[in-house]
Design a protein around this motif. Structure first.
Motif, mmCIF file in Angstrom:
data_model
loop_
_atom_site.group_PDB
_atom_site.id
_atom_site.type_symbol
_atom_site.label_atom_id
_atom_site.label_comp_id
_atom_site.label_asym_id
_atom_site.label_seq_id
_atom_site.Cartn_x
_atom_site.Cartn_y
_atom_site.Cartn_z
ATOM 1 N N UNK A 1 1.502 11.381 -10.746
ATOM 2 C CA UNK A 1 0.525 12.469 -10.888
ATOM 3 C C UNK A 1 1.115 13.730 -11.536
ATOM 4 N N UNK A 2 2.284 14.260 -11.129
ATOM 5 C CA UNK A 2 2.797 15.469 -11.797
ATOM 6 C C UNK A 2 3.061 15.274 -13.289
ATOM 7 N N UNK A 3 3.607 14.134 -13.683
ATOM 8 C CA UNK A 3 3.865 13.881 -15.097
ATOM 9 C C UNK A 3 2.565 13.791 -15.884
ATOM 10 N N UNK B 1 0.827 -1.202 0.000
ATOM 11 C CA UNK B 1 0.000 0.000 0.000
ATOM 12 C C UNK B 1 0.866 1.259 0.000
ATOM 13 N N UNK B 2 2.015 1.230 0.661
ATOM 14 C CA UNK B 2 2.917 2.381 0.639
ATOM 15 C C UNK B 2 3.626 2.517 -0.709
ATOM 16 N N UNK B 3 3.978 1.409 -1.307
ATOM 17 C CA UNK B 3 4.615 1.446 -2.620
ATOM 18 C C UNK B 3 3.651 1.998 -3.660
ATOM 19 N N UNK B 4 2.400 1.574 -3.622
ATOM 20 C CA UNK B 4 1.408 2.063 -4.582
ATOM 21 C C UNK B 4 1.106 3.544 -4.361
ATOM 22 N N UNK B 5 1.050 3.980 -3.115
ATOM 23 C CA UNK B 5 0.824 5.402 -2.834
ATOM 24 C C UNK B 5 1.998 6.241 -3.326
ATOM 25 N N UNK B 6 3.201 5.781 -3.121
ATOM 26 C CA UNK B 6 4.376 6.494 -3.610
ATOM 27 C C UNK B 6 4.427 6.543 -5.119
ATOM 28 N N UNK B 7 4.007 5.465 -5.757
ATOM 29 C CA UNK B 7 3.967 5.439 -7.212
ATOM 30 C C UNK B 7 2.966 6.452 -7.745
ATOM 31 N N UNK B 8 1.814 6.577 -7.111
ATOM 32 C CA UNK B 8 0.817 7.561 -7.536
ATOM 33 C C UNK B 8 1.343 8.982 -7.355
ATOM 34 N N UNK B 9 2.023 9.229 -6.249
ATOM 35 C CA UNK B 9 2.610 10.555 -6.021
ATOM 36 C C UNK B 9 3.658 10.860 -7.085
ATOM 37 N N UNK B 10 4.372 9.849 -7.552
ATOM 38 C CA UNK B 10 5.390 10.045 -8.559
ATOM 39 C C UNK B 10 4.778 10.246 -9.951
ATOM 40 N N UNK C 1 -0.298 15.309 -15.131
ATOM 41 C CA UNK C 1 -0.861 16.666 -15.227
ATOM 42 C C UNK C 1 -0.132 17.470 -16.297
ATOM 43 N N UNK C 2 1.188 17.383 -16.338
ATOM 44 C CA UNK C 2 1.955 18.106 -17.353
ATOM 45 C C UNK C 2 1.590 17.612 -18.743
ATOM 46 N N UNK C 3 1.414 16.307 -18.900
ATOM 47 C CA UNK C 3 1.027 15.773 -20.204
ATOM 48 C C UNK C 3 -0.358 16.259 -20.613
ATOM 49 N N UNK C 4 -1.311 16.227 -19.704
ATOM 50 C CA UNK C 4 -2.669 16.650 -20.044
ATOM 51 C C UNK C 4 -2.732 18.132 -20.390
ATOM 52 N N UNK C 5 -1.967 18.950 -19.691
ATOM 53 C CA UNK C 5 -1.950 20.385 -19.984
ATOM 54 C C UNK C 5 -1.281 20.649 -21.328
#
Length: 66
Positions: free
Chosen positions: A42-44, A31-40, A46-50
């Motif tokens: 999400x910024x990429x 669960x911590x690995x998956x949460x860290x992966x999502x945090x990693x 968002x930048x792609x969608x923008x």
């Protein structure tokens, strides 16, 4: 693992290297690995969608012969 050559302090690890270190332990808290992966990721994402319009424009203009 080239980052380990330059980063001696565990507080300076990148997110990907920290997740790799966490995954290599005997009891991997998924669960911590998956949460860290999502945090990693999400910024990429968002930048792609923008900037998606600019990415597709660049791809479309490279196929045009002038």
């Amino acid at each position: 693992m080239n980052q380990l050559v330059y980063l001696n302090d565990q507080d300076m690890y990148t997110v990907a290297l920290g997740l790799s270190t966490l995954r290599s332990s005997l009891t991997s808290p998924m669960h911590l690995i998956m949460a860290g992966t999502m945090i990693m990721i999400i910024p990429a994402t968002i930048i792609f969608l923008v900037g998606q319009r600019y990415f597709t424009e660049g791809i479309a203009t490279t196929g045009i012969k002038g």
